[in-house]
Design a protein around this motif. Structure first.
Motif: not given
Length: 497
Positions: A264-265, A267-272, A275, A406
């Motif tokens: 959650k932290y 990865l980019p917020a829009e895909v976290a 994923e 990442p």
């Protein structure tokens, strides 16, 4: 000696079967909820919420039980099942759980904001009570295991799962369907009131709370059996034994669940969250390995402690390890040979993560081997080594997750899990052979998983076949694996007889 050994192993197998029945039936029922979640909530981000909160729950379960179950087994065996051991352990967990629930209840909103759920402080509160109630039942369940009352243990575990599954089906199955359907029969109109879209995925936590509360009530006879007064001196000894296990348990949870928190932290917020939901759903496909390992652990820990005074105890431990590895290698190949239909366990929007399944199955195999190996430091009361090993694993997990997530997303998390558990098993074996040598057959322990991997590699090279033909080839290779094991192990069985 061989007949006695066969009787002992037969008893362990029988206990494993009973625990396994409850674990298999219970977990299968529980994991059947995964299709419910992934087909009902087509946005993987919704399931990501569940994945994240249960990752936190894993940590808190370790904190709130702080190694007291193993301490209970150890001190109960040494004191001939003294009632004071049970009462002391139960008192300790009861007090600490009450303090935990009070703290969370008073600080639910700030915690929700910290976790980026400012509008859902109720998620924090519901999960806290689930965790607290489960911690309260840990010692009564341990007492049932210690008394080898596997039947009652299994019954209560299955009832817990049935209530949980029933609640989910009621709220997220019937209730959600009735709420969203335009043509609900009049006699089912009441079902619309069962679902509130503002709660949504939160019904997962509500159903779990109801199940945990029901289990606590059913365990009241075990609570009332604690009639001896808690012993402060004994508690200090138990805590001294258990606290290293707490540290090891926390490090173990880093290895097991930190990836689902870090995704959650990192990865980019829009895909976290998407994923995270995909990874969490595909992680569940490795349930068969997890089910077997959990069932084995319930039976094996009391067994290992009970047998350590026997003259051939170390030979028994080696034999148990070999057959454990055979079973895990078989499960790995069985799942991958049938992945063409196993994939339908999760909804279509979650199947992008199927590549993590073989990696996580192998990781679970290594974890099971590590559990078997860990008996050396538990029996010799050198539990600090458990802390060292799991801290090593935690360092590997954190380093690889920060490096790989990442860059390659959840595949990095899966590979980090495998490397973590494999390295822990290797280090535990090397240390164990120095402090508590056990005659493990390394050729077999390494050979059977390598055989399963070789057969799986052969299956991966089969291209262009229909689904039915692929399943036939895969299960044919599975039969070959079983046949090879039988041929290789038959001379040993005859010698033992």
């Amino acid at each position: 000696m061989s007949s006695a050994r066969g009787g002992i192993l037969g008893k362990l197998a029988g206990q494993t079967a009973i625990y396994g029945l409850s674990t298999v039936v219970g977990r299968l029922l529980n994991y059947l909820l995964v299709p419910l979640y992934t087909y009902q909530f087509t946005d993987p981000g919704d399931f990501g919420v569940v994945t994240e909160f249960y990752a936190y729950a894993s940590f808190l379960n370790v904190v709130l039980t702080y190694g007291m179950e193993t301490a209970f087994f150890n001190f109960s065996a040494k004191r001939d099942r003294s009632p004071a051991v049970y009462s002391t352990a139960l008192f300790s967990l009861g007090l600490s759980t009450a303090l935990f629930l009070a703290a969370i209840t008073l600080n639910a909103q700030p915690l929700a904001e910290l976790l980026r759920y400012p509008a859902h402080a109720e998620y924090v509160l519901w999960m806290a009570w689930v965790i607290g109630l489960d911690a309260l039942t840990a010692i009564p369940f341990a007492r049932l295991r210690e008394q080898q009352r596997a039947g009652r243990f299994a019954l209560l575990k299955i009832l817990n799962i049935l209530v949980n599954v029933g609640g989910n089906l009621l709220f997220l199955g019937l209730g959600k369907w009735a709420f969203e359907s335009a043509a609900v029969p009049g006699w089912l109109a009441w079902a619309r009131a069962l679902y509130d879209p503002q709660i949504g995925i939160g019904y997962v936590f509500i159903a779990n709370f109801v199940a945990s509360a029901a289990t606590l009530l059913l365990l009241l006879p075990e609570f009332l059996a604690a009639r001896a007064r808690p012993d402060p001196g004994l508690l200090r000894q138990m805590l001294a034994y258990a606290l290293p296990l707490l540290l090891a348990g926390l490090a173990g949870m880093v290895n097991e669940t930190m990836d689902r928190i870090l995704l959650k932290y990192l990865l980019p917020a829009e895909v976290a969250m998407r994923e995270l939901g995909i990874y969490g759903a595909c992680y569940k496909i490795s349930i068969l390995m997890s089910i077997f390992i959990q069932a084995f652990r319930y039976a094996a820990e009391p067994f290992f402690f009970a047998q350590h005074r026997e003259a051939d105890a170390r030979t028994q431990y080696a034999l148990v390890m070999r057959w454990f590895v055979v079973a895990c290698a078989f499960i790995f190949l069985a799942v991958m040979a049938n992945i063409a239909w196993v994939q339908y366990f999760v909804g279509a929007s979650y199947r992008a993560g199927l590549d993590v399944v073989p990696v996580l199955l192998l990781a679970n195999l290594c974890l099971g081997v590590f559990f078997n190996l860990s008996i050396w430091y538990k029996l010799t009361e050198q539990t600090r080594f458990g802390t060292y090993l799991t801290l090593w694993g935690a360092a590997v997990t954190l380093a690889l997750n920060f490096w790989w997530i990442p860059r390659i997303g959840y595949m990095g998390a899966a590979w980090a899990t495998l490397i973590c558990y494999a390295s822990m098993a290797v280090w535990s074996y090397l240390l164990g052979q120095k402090h508590f040598p056990v005659p493990y057959d390394l050729k077999r322990l390494l050979g059977y998983p390598l055989l399963a991997l070789t057969l799986y590699a052969c299956l991966r090279r089969v291209d262009g076949l229909s689904t039915g033909a692929t399943l036939a080839v895969g299960n044919g290779l599975l039969a070959c694996f079983a046949a090879i094991v039988v041929v290789l192990e038959r001379p040993r069985r005859r010698a033992a007889a």
